[in-house]
Design a protein around this motif. Structure first.
Motif, PDB file in Angstrom:
ATOM      1  N   SER A  70      -4.166   5.347 -10.502  1.00 31.56           N
ATOM      2  CA  SER A  70      -3.675   4.372  -9.783  1.00 31.56           C
ATOM      3  C   SER A  70      -3.341   3.214 -10.645  1.00 31.56           C
ATOM      4  CB  SER A  70      -4.620   3.895  -8.632  1.00 31.56           C
ATOM      5  OG  SER A  70      -5.829   3.320  -9.217  1.00 31.56           O
ATOM      6  N   ALA A  71      -2.560   2.438  -9.862  1.00 27.05           N
ATOM      7  CA  ALA A  71      -2.255   1.051 -10.601  1.00 27.05           C
ATOM      8  C   ALA A  71      -3.436   0.207 -10.836  1.00 27.05           C
ATOM      9  CB  ALA A  71      -0.973   0.281  -9.708  1.00 27.05           C
ATOM     10  N   GLY A  72      -3.223  -0.791 -11.813  1.00 29.03           N
ATOM     11  CA  GLY A  72      -4.243  -1.858 -12.065  1.00 29.03           C
ATOM     12  C   GLY A  72      -4.958  -1.656 -13.410  1.00 29.03           C
ATOM     13  N   VAL A  91       5.080  -1.043 -25.298  1.00 24.88           N
ATOM     14  CA  VAL A  91       5.203  -1.701 -23.923  1.00 24.88           C
ATOM     15  C   VAL A  91       3.574  -1.722 -23.214  1.00 24.88           C
ATOM     16  CG1 VAL A  91       5.586   0.361 -22.513  1.00 24.88           C
ATOM     17  CG2 VAL A  91       6.069  -1.883 -21.449  1.00 24.88           C
ATOM     18  N   ARG A  92       3.070  -2.682 -22.756  1.00 26.49           N
ATOM     19  CA  ARG A  92       1.712  -2.808 -22.165  1.00 26.49           C
ATOM     20  C   ARG A  92       1.695  -3.512 -20.875  1.00 26.49           C
ATOM     21  NH1 ARG A  92      -3.479  -5.978 -24.936  1.00 26.49           N
ATOM     22  NH2 ARG A  92      -4.813  -6.039 -23.275  1.00 26.49           N
ATOM     23  N   ASN A  93       1.121  -2.824 -19.909  1.00 27.73           N
ATOM     24  CA  ASN A  93       1.226  -3.357 -18.500  1.00 27.73           C
ATOM     25  C   ASN A  93       0.002  -2.647 -17.784  1.00 27.73           C
ATOM     26  OD1 ASN A  93       2.143  -0.978 -17.561  1.00 27.73           O
ATOM     27  ND2 ASN A  93       4.223  -1.689 -17.967  1.00 27.73           N
ATOM     28  N   THR A  94      -0.024  -3.078 -16.386  1.00 24.81           N
ATOM     29  CA  THR A  94      -1.012  -2.399 -15.533  1.00 24.81           C
ATOM     30  C   THR A  94      -0.728  -1.781 -14.558  1.00 24.81           C
ATOM     31  OG1 THR A  94      -1.164  -4.379 -14.360  1.00 24.81           O
ATOM     32  CG2 THR A  94      -2.655  -4.424 -16.074  1.00 24.81           C
ATOM     33  N   ALA A  95       0.761  -1.315 -14.897  1.00 24.88           N
ATOM     34  CA  ALA A  95       1.375  -0.353 -13.576  1.00 24.88           C
ATOM     35  C   ALA A  95       0.806   1.011 -13.686  1.00 24.88           C
ATOM     36  CB  ALA A  95       2.916  -0.415 -14.114  1.00 24.88           C
TER      37      ALA A  95
ATOM     38  N   ASP B 119       3.558   0.046  -2.650  1.00 21.95           N
ATOM     39  CA  ASP B 119       2.520  -0.809  -3.340  1.00 21.95           C
ATOM     40  C   ASP B 119       3.248  -1.306  -4.625  1.00 21.95           C
ATOM     41  OD1 ASP B 119       0.365  -2.506  -3.927  1.00 21.95           O
ATOM     42  OD2 ASP B 119      -0.777  -0.865  -4.648  1.00 21.95           O
ATOM     43  N   ALA B 120       4.323  -1.922  -4.538  1.00 19.04           N
ATOM     44  CA  ALA B 120       5.145  -2.029  -5.485  1.00 19.04           C
ATOM     45  C   ALA B 120       4.496  -2.906  -6.650  1.00 19.04           C
ATOM     46  CB  ALA B 120       6.624  -2.908  -5.234  1.00 19.04           C
ATOM     47  N   PHE B 121       3.541  -3.971  -6.393  1.00 17.67           N
ATOM     48  CA  PHE B 121       2.903  -4.618  -7.202  1.00 17.67           C
ATOM     49  C   PHE B 121       1.676  -3.975  -7.654  1.00 17.67           C
ATOM     50  CE2 PHE B 121       5.573  -7.672  -4.970  1.00 17.67           C
ATOM     51  CZ  PHE B 121       6.201  -8.225  -6.129  1.00 17.67           C
ATOM     52  N   GLY B 122       1.164  -3.101  -7.173  1.00 12.66           N
ATOM     53  CA  GLY B 122       0.055  -2.140  -7.567  1.00 12.66           C
ATOM     54  C   GLY B 122      -1.386  -3.094  -7.174  1.00 12.66           C
ATOM     55  N   GLY B 123      -1.329  -3.567  -5.905  1.00  8.23           N
ATOM     56  CA  GLY B 123      -2.607  -4.386  -5.534  1.00  8.23           C
ATOM     57  C   GLY B 123      -2.522  -5.763  -6.451  1.00  8.23           C
ATOM     58  N   ARG B 124      -1.706  -6.053  -7.086  1.00  4.70           N
ATOM     59  CA  ARG B 124      -1.556  -7.292  -7.676  1.00  4.70           C
ATOM     60  C   ARG B 124      -0.695  -8.485  -6.944  1.00  4.70           C
ATOM     61  NH1 ARG B 124      -5.034  -6.317 -12.504  1.00  4.70           N
ATOM     62  NH2 ARG B 124      -4.945  -8.474 -12.345  1.00  4.70           N
TER      63      ARG B 124
END
Lengths: 130, 214
Positions: A70-72, A91-95, B119-124
């Motif tokens: 999941s995202a985050g 690239v680094r992110n929490t997507a 949930d485009a912002f992924g809960g953020r």
């Protein structure tokens, strides 16, 4: 199925051989084309914070993706060339999906991914032009 | 000398042809099954695999605004090396995910992230990516920058650097923001370590870690 009488010097057997060869070549081509899409080089599995993974090197890899459940979740993907071992298009992110695309330029490269937190994810490398 | 190829009766040959054609169809079907097993996998490879599905957005069309493929440029900027980039927002080929990508307009290289469409912002409160070339040692990193898109309740965004500095970055009308890491800071080993979002009252509503940590 019937074939018209073959022209002189071009036997029926040779025609059949051509047909058979064509069919085999078509089948091999179809299978090979899909095999070039890419592969999962790590996971799906649980990752610890700081854990990483690499694919094998290939000049055809131009797409690298790390997807979590999941995202985050903080994570990174990049390409590493096998000459200077420098990173490219990192690239680094929490997507949900962290993706990098580095155009093919003849350079042999591997996909590399890393988790910056504990997560469940997989890493995939491939060629999007296949 | 006898030919290595024996002449087969017509019926036998016909059976062989049917067998090979059958095997060819089986191989093609198996290849399709392998491809199907990737469904639900990486974005852009979620449908069939051809150029139309190249992940995720081929660089073409107008530089700003809505692209012919339905994606939208939400910010344009120059990286530290002077090359123009677009921050592009768009959906995946199967419309299940929405992606924010940093697109290098000189090379077509892309870097970014995707979340489920609902949930485009992924809960953020914002979606952002740090991207760069070089490394992993920070002294060899080039062209580092952060692109992001903030939710409507975010009033401001700041970048926190490893030296403790906090820099406000502007939100444009789309809610997008861009931060180009100064090359001099990278040379000194200074890097962004977090992106922080605030609401209109100044209250922190989100914080995401980042960094070039190798």
């Amino acid at each position: 199925m019937s074939l018209a009488r073959p022209a002189a010097g071009f036997s029926r057997t040779r025609i059949w051989r051509l047909v058979v060869t064509g069919a085999v070549v078509s089948a091999v081509f179809a299978a090979t084309a899909d095999a070039m899409v890419g592969y999962y080089y790590a996971g799906p599995k649980s990752w610890a914070n700081g854990q990483d993974a690499s694919s094998s090197y290939a000049t055809t890899h131009n797409f690298n993706d790390m997807s979590a459940s999941s995202a985050g979740y903080d994570k990174m993907t990049t390409f590493v060339d096998n000459v200077s071992y420098s990173w490219h298009n990192t690239v680094r992110n929490t997507a949900y999906e962290t993706i990098a695309r580095w155009a093919s330029n003849g350079t042999s490269r591997k996909g590399y991914c890393k988790a910056y937190t504990s997560l469940y994810a997989y890493c995939f490398v491939g060629n999007s032009n296949a | 000398m006898r030919s290595p190829f024996r002449i087969k009766p017509r019926r036998v040959l016909r059976r062989r042809v049917l067998l090979v054609v059958g095997l060819a169809l089986l191989a093609a079907a198996s290849a399709g099954a392998v491809r199907a097993s990737l469904w639900g996998g990486p974005i852009g490879l979620t449908k069939s695999v051809d150029k139309a599905d190249a992940p995720p957005f081929p660089v073409r069309g107008p530089r700003n605004g809505l692209r012919p493929d339905g994606t939208r440029v939400i910010a344009s900027f120059k990286a530290a090396n002077g090359i123009s980039h677009d921050a592009v927002l768009g959906s995946s080929s199967d419309s299940k995910k929405i992606c924010l990508l940093d697109v290098n307009l000189a090379t077509g290289d892309e870097a970014g992230g995707c979340n489920p469409t609902d949930d485009a912002f992924g809960g953020r409160r914002f979606l952002m990516s740090l991207s760069y070339d070089g490394g992993p040692a920070i002294g060899s990193v080039r062209n580092a920058h952060i692109i992001g898109l903030a939710a409507s309740d975010v009033a401001s965004v700041a970048i926190v650097s490893s030296d403790g500095a906090r820099k406000d970055v502007a939100l444009n009308a789309s809610g997008a923001f861009v931060y180009v890491v100064p090359p001099g800071e990278l040379k000194r080993g200074v890097q962004p370590v977090a992106v922080v979002a605030y609401d209109a009252s100044g209250k922190q509503v989100d914080r995401q870690a980042t960094g070039i940590t190798g």
